[in-house]
Motif scaffolding. Structure first.
Motif, mmCIF file in Angstrom:
data_model
loop_
_atom_site.group_PDB
_atom_site.id
_atom_site.type_symbol
_atom_site.label_atom_id
_atom_site.label_comp_id
_atom_site.label_asym_id
_atom_site.label_seq_id
_atom_site.Cartn_x
_atom_site.Cartn_y
_atom_site.Cartn_z
ATOM 1 N N GLU A 628 -62.620 -44.686 70.884
ATOM 2 C CA GLU A 628 -61.638 -43.839 70.226
ATOM 3 C C GLU A 628 -61.700 -42.446 70.854
ATOM 4 O OE1 GLU A 628 -61.829 -43.982 65.957
ATOM 5 O OE2 GLU A 628 -62.598 -46.041 66.009
ATOM 6 N N PRO A 629 -60.638 -41.652 70.708
ATOM 7 C CA PRO A 629 -60.625 -40.349 71.375
ATOM 8 C C PRO A 629 -61.500 -39.314 70.690
ATOM 9 C CG PRO A 629 -58.586 -40.679 70.152
ATOM 10 C CD PRO A 629 -59.341 -41.970 70.081
ATOM 11 N N VAL A 630 -62.031 -38.417 71.506
ATOM 12 C CA VAL A 630 -62.732 -37.221 71.057
ATOM 13 C C VAL A 630 -61.985 -36.023 71.634
ATOM 14 C CG1 VAL A 630 -64.845 -35.864 71.352
ATOM 15 C CG2 VAL A 630 -64.995 -38.287 70.772
ATOM 16 N N ARG A 631 -61.803 -34.980 70.838
ATOM 17 C CA ARG A 631 -61.069 -33.799 71.285
ATOM 18 C C ARG A 631 -62.013 -32.814 71.962
ATOM 19 N NH1 ARG A 631 -58.344 -35.254 66.520
ATOM 20 N NH2 ARG A 631 -56.102 -35.543 66.841
ATOM 21 N N VAL A 632 -61.654 -32.455 73.193
ATOM 22 C CA VAL A 632 -62.419 -31.492 73.984
ATOM 23 C C VAL A 632 -61.568 -30.240 74.145
ATOM 24 C CG1 VAL A 632 -63.481 -31.010 76.215
ATOM 25 C CG2 VAL A 632 -63.679 -33.296 75.202
ATOM 26 N N GLU A 633 -62.096 -29.105 73.712
ATOM 27 C CA GLU A 633 -61.361 -27.847 73.791
ATOM 28 C C GLU A 633 -61.870 -27.026 74.962
ATOM 29 O OE1 GLU A 633 -61.544 -24.010 71.109
ATOM 30 O OE2 GLU A 633 -60.286 -25.540 70.117
ATOM 31 N N LEU A 634 -60.937 -26.588 75.805
ATOM 32 C CA LEU A 634 -61.263 -25.781 76.973
ATOM 33 C C LEU A 634 -60.547 -24.441 76.866
ATOM 34 C CD1 LEU A 634 -60.907 -28.475 79.786
ATOM 35 C CD2 LEU A 634 -62.972 -27.777 78.579
ATOM 36 N N THR A 635 -61.191 -23.404 77.360
ATOM 37 C CA THR A 635 -60.617 -22.068 77.323
ATOM 38 C C THR A 635 -59.902 -21.776 78.631
ATOM 39 O OG1 THR A 635 -62.361 -21.302 75.848
ATOM 40 C CG2 THR A 635 -61.109 -19.613 77.022
ATOM 41 N N THR A 636 -58.683 -21.281 78.500
ATOM 42 C CA THR A 636 -57.896 -20.903 79.682
ATOM 43 C C THR A 636 -57.508 -19.439 79.544
ATOM 44 O OG1 THR A 636 -55.752 -21.418 78.706
ATOM 45 C CG2 THR A 636 -56.924 -23.230 79.762
ATOM 46 N N GLY A 637 -57.254 -18.790 80.668
ATOM 47 C CA GLY A 637 -56.725 -17.430 80.642
ATOM 48 C C GLY A 637 -55.234 -17.464 80.891
ATOM 49 N N PRO A 638 -54.576 -16.320 80.795
ATOM 50 C CA PRO A 638 -53.126 -16.278 81.072
ATOM 51 C C PRO A 638 -52.812 -16.775 82.483
ATOM 52 C CG PRO A 638 -53.876 -14.227 80.066
ATOM 53 C CD PRO A 638 -55.107 -15.008 80.423
ATOM 54 N N GLY A 639 -52.187 -17.929 82.545
ATOM 55 C CA GLY A 639 -51.842 -18.504 83.840
ATOM 56 C C GLY A 639 -53.029 -19.047 84.608
ATOM 57 N N MET A 640 -54.196 -19.159 83.954
ATOM 58 C CA MET A 640 -55.404 -19.611 84.635
ATOM 59 C C MET A 640 -55.743 -21.034 84.203
ATOM 60 S SD MET A 640 -56.272 -17.026 86.497
ATOM 61 C CE MET A 640 -57.960 -17.447 86.937
ATOM 62 N N ASP A 641 -56.174 -21.823 85.151
ATOM 63 C CA ASP A 641 -56.572 -23.195 84.869
ATOM 64 C C ASP A 641 -57.973 -23.224 84.255
ATOM 65 O OD1 ASP A 641 -54.194 -23.976 85.985
ATOM 66 O OD2 ASP A 641 -55.056 -24.493 87.939
ATOM 67 N N ALA A 642 -58.307 -24.367 83.641
ATOM 68 C CA ALA A 642 -59.636 -24.561 83.069
ATOM 69 C C ALA A 642 -60.307 -25.738 83.764
ATOM 70 C CB ALA A 642 -59.542 -24.807 81.571
ATOM 71 N N ARG A 643 -61.616 -25.725 83.763
ATOM 72 C CA ARG A 643 -62.358 -26.792 84.437
ATOM 73 C C ARG A 643 -63.617 -27.104 83.649
ATOM 74 N NH1 ARG A 643 -64.263 -25.334 90.293
ATOM 75 N NH2 ARG A 643 -65.825 -24.164 89.085
ATOM 76 N N LEU A 644 -63.933 -28.406 83.567
ATOM 77 C CA LEU A 644 -65.155 -28.840 82.897
ATOM 78 C C LEU A 644 -65.882 -29.824 83.805
ATOM 79 C CD1 LEU A 644 -66.993 -29.006 80.359
ATOM 80 C CD2 LEU A 644 -65.571 -30.937 79.612
ATOM 81 N N ASP A 645 -67.042 -29.447 84.286
ATOM 82 C CA ASP A 645 -67.911 -30.360 85.022
ATOM 83 C C ASP A 645 -68.857 -31.002 84.014
ATOM 84 O OD1 ASP A 645 -66.808 -29.673 87.519
ATOM 85 O OD2 ASP A 645 -68.096 -27.895 87.638
ATOM 86 N N PHE A 646 -68.983 -32.311 84.052
ATOM 87 C CA PHE A 646 -69.724 -32.993 82.988
ATOM 88 C C PHE A 646 -70.425 -34.234 83.512
ATOM 89 C CE2 PHE A 646 -65.533 -34.950 83.083
ATOM 90 C CZ PHE A 646 -65.820 -36.294 83.016
ATOM 91 N N ARG A 647 -71.330 -34.742 82.695
ATOM 92 C CA ARG A 647 -71.926 -36.064 82.863
ATOM 93 C C ARG A 647 -71.912 -36.760 81.504
ATOM 94 N NH1 ARG A 647 -74.386 -36.954 87.705
ATOM 95 N NH2 ARG A 647 -74.745 -35.115 89.013
ATOM 96 N N VAL A 648 -71.966 -38.104 81.528
ATOM 97 C CA VAL A 648 -71.974 -38.888 80.298
ATOM 98 C C VAL A 648 -73.322 -39.590 80.195
ATOM 99 C CG1 VAL A 648 -70.818 -40.667 78.942
ATOM 100 C CG2 VAL A 648 -69.489 -39.242 80.508
ATOM 101 N N TYR A 649 -73.917 -39.557 78.989
ATOM 102 C CA TYR A 649 -75.240 -40.145 78.781
ATOM 103 C C TYR A 649 -75.178 -41.190 77.668
ATOM 104 C CZ TYR A 649 -76.967 -36.345 81.659
ATOM 105 O OH TYR A 649 -77.186 -35.480 82.706
ATOM 106 N N GLY A 650 -75.948 -42.250 77.844
ATOM 107 C CA GLY A 650 -76.050 -43.319 76.869
ATOM 108 C C GLY A 650 -77.138 -44.286 77.278
ATOM 109 N N LYS A 651 -77.095 -45.499 76.726
ATOM 110 C CA LYS A 651 -78.053 -46.548 77.072
ATOM 111 C C LYS A 651 -77.291 -47.776 77.532
ATOM 112 C CE LYS A 651 -81.484 -45.135 73.617
ATOM 113 N NZ LYS A 651 -82.286 -45.595 72.454
ATOM 114 N N VAL A 652 -77.825 -48.460 78.520
ATOM 115 C CA VAL A 652 -77.186 -49.659 79.060
ATOM 116 C C VAL A 652 -78.059 -50.862 78.743
ATOM 117 C CG1 VAL A 652 -76.334 -50.829 81.113
ATOM 118 C CG2 VAL A 652 -76.089 -48.350 80.902
ATOM 119 N N GLY A 653 -77.437 -51.900 78.182
ATOM 120 C CA GLY A 653 -78.168 -53.121 77.850
ATOM 121 C C GLY A 653 -77.282 -54.335 77.987
ATOM 122 N N GLY A 654 -77.806 -55.513 77.592
ATOM 123 C CA GLY A 654 -77.053 -56.742 77.706
ATOM 124 C C GLY A 654 -76.085 -56.931 76.580
#
Length: 654
Positions: A628-654
């Motif tokens: 399901e979706p999660v809302r991610v809020e990013l801050t932008t400036g006037p006419g400026m783009d936003a960027r989010l560098d990220f990694r995802v963490y969890g557990k992997v199993g069968g």
């Protein structure tokens, strides 16, 4: 078999009561006799839009292929300026080729606007069938210049290549305007294997006042050969409504339907007859209608004027497996009891089964396991149950329930199951990950109990009422019944009272049924309406009934960025604050199960977003699964783009 070769099969008096079971409330409810583990997947939106009355079917061979159909235009809490009319009714269809994760809308060849009451069912040999009914001036009068229909009042399509191509539409002819057409396919190895049966009722008493009809069509050769309509029954006194027909393993066709009475507050609706008819020769001849049992009213009698849409339909399912419960037939419905001044009211989900092909039926069993409502509290309302049987013979039942909202205004989807052919059921389990609520500012209604008589109420004679058409009679009788029901509700109160009530927010619901399918792997796929985002959207998920809970792997969380595809959804931009909010979902593209806790973390520790509660009831995302979706809020400036560098963490199993 008592049968007739005449086109008119039977005419039955309303007093018929063959095979009626007298007991209304069971002495014991065998719930929680089973304790399976129920694994619910993420709740996924099928598509943008506003919908009602959904139905779903799964391919009997390919667990990844599903078809969903629905009416467009939600019926709950409509904007008065955009209130739906018959002319605005349409149907929509969606396909999924990955088990319900992603859906694509389709347009069926020859489809027309003004459709309603959609249904989809699987047939043998890989064929799937879709049915739409259509509105015309013969349905409820000449509305907005609609043309009268005779051919094409019901249309049917089929596909035998998983939606790559479609046969149809087969245009069924009806001598009277049709309503609530239901379909079933012959899965037997007999001479009629693959035949489709379409059963429907008339919208109103078209020919003779207070006489209502039921009809059947047969379709063969993949829908290329269509029969003329056959009149099955004419029964006076109240409207007939077709429920899902069943074709047993020996080819016997069981037609089921019930009857309700005008107005809906009529006390006869506390004991509505449920009829059965049988054909053992492919629909050529039928037994006479028999009242198998009776079902109770679907809505609070005294609140009828506020809850005009709050009645639902019995739903019928059949076990087509070759297991120990094969050919069992199951029916579910909701029924209301109590609800007057001195008695707390409740609405329950009821169940019956037949183990002999519909010749006899069990006593009714209550399936909801909630505590009774507290005296003086809001009416406890649940509705729209649906039943299905999966490939293992497990009986699944889902419905809308308000038990977890103290105000009884918000609903959630609940589920229970039986692995012993409906003899006992497991505890109720919530399926919805978010409640479905009315608009926050949805106003209550006012009810007044007056001591003085209303001088504007005119008592009409039976002769005057008899000269009116059906709609006029319903209006007059509804008002009278509502006044009588209100008088009973207020009882012996010796003074006047003004009561403000939110019953209109509790009773509204989108349509008269919802969907549930079992796929080729045994998983259930409910299809329901959710207002979690403010409108009547279409949602689905997976529900697996297993012997034990899936185990999470031991050890620490790890970087699973390479296992999960991050999918960005709609963006909401707030110029005043300079923020952009993005809906983000995770899709498992690996061969293993990703277990929670799953977190998306910004590089440099500038933020973290948890997917707890977004990847199903057991916090796990299987291969191919979508969160399901999660809302991610990013801050932008006037006419400026936003960027989010990220990694995802969890557990992997069968």
């Amino acid at each position: 078999m008592k049968a007739s070769a005449l086109p008119v099969i039977a005419s039955v008096a309303t007093g018929a009561a063959v095979g009626v079971t007298a007991a209304l409330i069971p002495t014991a409810t065998p719930l929680a006799a089973q304790s399976p583990e129920v694994v619910v997947g993420p709740n996924l939106r099928v598509g943008p839009g506003q919908f009602n009355e959904p139905w779903i079917a799964a391919s009997p061979d390919n667990p990844d292929f599903l078809i969903a159909v629905t009416q467009t235009g939600g019926l709950s809490f409509p904007d008065p300026a955009l209130a739906a009319t018959l002319a605005m009714r349409n149907n929509a269809a969606f396909l999924s080729r990955n088990g319900g994760v992603v859906w694509e809308p389709i347009t069926l060849p020859g489809d027309e606007p003004g459709a309603f009451d959609p249904m989809v069912v699987p047939g043998p040999d890989g064929r799937m069938w879709i049915l739409y009914c259509y509105v015309g001036a013969n349905t409820m009068g000449d509305l907005l210049g609609q043309s009268v229909r005779s051919d094409g009042t019901i249309m049917v399509w089929s596909t035998d290549d998983e939606g790559a191509t479609w046969t149809g539409p087969a245009r069924l002819r009806s001598p009277v305007p049709p309503d609530h057409a239901r379909i079933a396919a012959d899965w037997s190895d007999g001479p009629n294997r693959g035949r489709l049966y379409v059963v429907w009722n008339d919208v109103r008493d078209s020919f003779i006042r207070d006489d209502f009809q039921l009809f059947v069509h047969t379709l063969d050769d993949g829908g290329n050969t269509v029969s003329e309509p056959k009149l099955l029954a004419t029964i006076p006194g109240g409207k007939l409504v077709a429920t899902e027909p069943v074709v047993l393993s020996d080819g016997t066709l069981l037609v089921t339907f019930y009857q309700y009475f005008f107005p809906l507050s009529d006390e006869k609706n506390a004991q509505m007859p449920f009829f059965t008819m049988r054909s053992e020769d492919g629909g050529e001849t039928f037994t006479e209608p028999e009242v198998a049992f009776r079902v109770g009213t679907h809505s609070w009698p005294y609140a009828q004027t506020e809850m005009t849409s709050a009645f639902t339909l019995p739903i019928v399912a059949w076990d087509r497996t070759d297991g120990p419960h094969g050919d069992n037939i199951y029916i579910v419905w909701d029924g209301v009891t109590g609800g007057y001044a001195a008695t707390p009211g409740t609405s329950d989900i009821w169940f019956r089964r037949s183990t002999d092909g519909g010749r006899s039926w069990s006593d009714q069993m209550r399936l909801n396991d909630n505590d009774p409502p507290a005296p003086g509290g809001p009416l406890d309302d649940r509705m729209l149950p649906v039943v299905e049987v999966n490939r293992d013979g497990v009986v699944g039942v889902a419905w809308y329930d308000r038990r977890r909202d103290d105000t009884r205004r918000c609903w959630e989807l609940f589920f229970t199951s039986s692995s012993d052919g409906g003899e006992t059921f497991a505890a109720n389990v919530p399926v919805a990950s978010a409640p479905s609520c009315p608009p926050p500012a949805h106003a209550p209604v006012a009810r007044v109990h007056n001591v003085a008589a209303d001088p504007d109420v005119k008592d009409l004679t039976e002769e005057e009422i008899a000269k009116m058409d059906l709609v006029q009679r319903m209006t007059i009788q509804m008002a009278e019944q509502s006044r009588n029901a209100r008088a009973e509700y207020f009882g012996d109160l010796g003074h006047a009272r003004l009561e403000v009530s939110f019953d209109n927010a509790r009773g509204n619901q989108p349509g008269h049924y919802l969907g549930l399918a079992g796929d080729a792997n045994g998983a259930f796929h409910p299809l329901w309406i959710s207002r979690r985002n403010g409108t009547d959207e279409l949602f689905t998920t997976t529900v697996e009934v297993t012997a034990s809970a899936p185990a999470a792997p031991a050890g620490e969380e790890t970087d699973v960025t390479g296992e999960l595809l991050v999918v960005a959804g709609p963006v909401v931009y707030d110029a005043a604050s300079g923020t952009a909010t993005v809906e983000v979902q995770l899709r498992n593209v690996s061969d293993g199960v990703v277990h929670g806790p799953v977190r998306l973390r910004a590089e440099g520790g500038e933020g973290e977003w948890s997917f707890e509660g977004r990847i199903g009831s057991h916090d796990r995302l299987p291969p191919g699964g979508l969160s399901e979706p999660v809302r991610v809020e990013l801050t932008t400036g006037p006419g400026m783009d936003a960027r989010l560098d990220f990694r995802v963490y969890g557990k992997v199993g069968g």
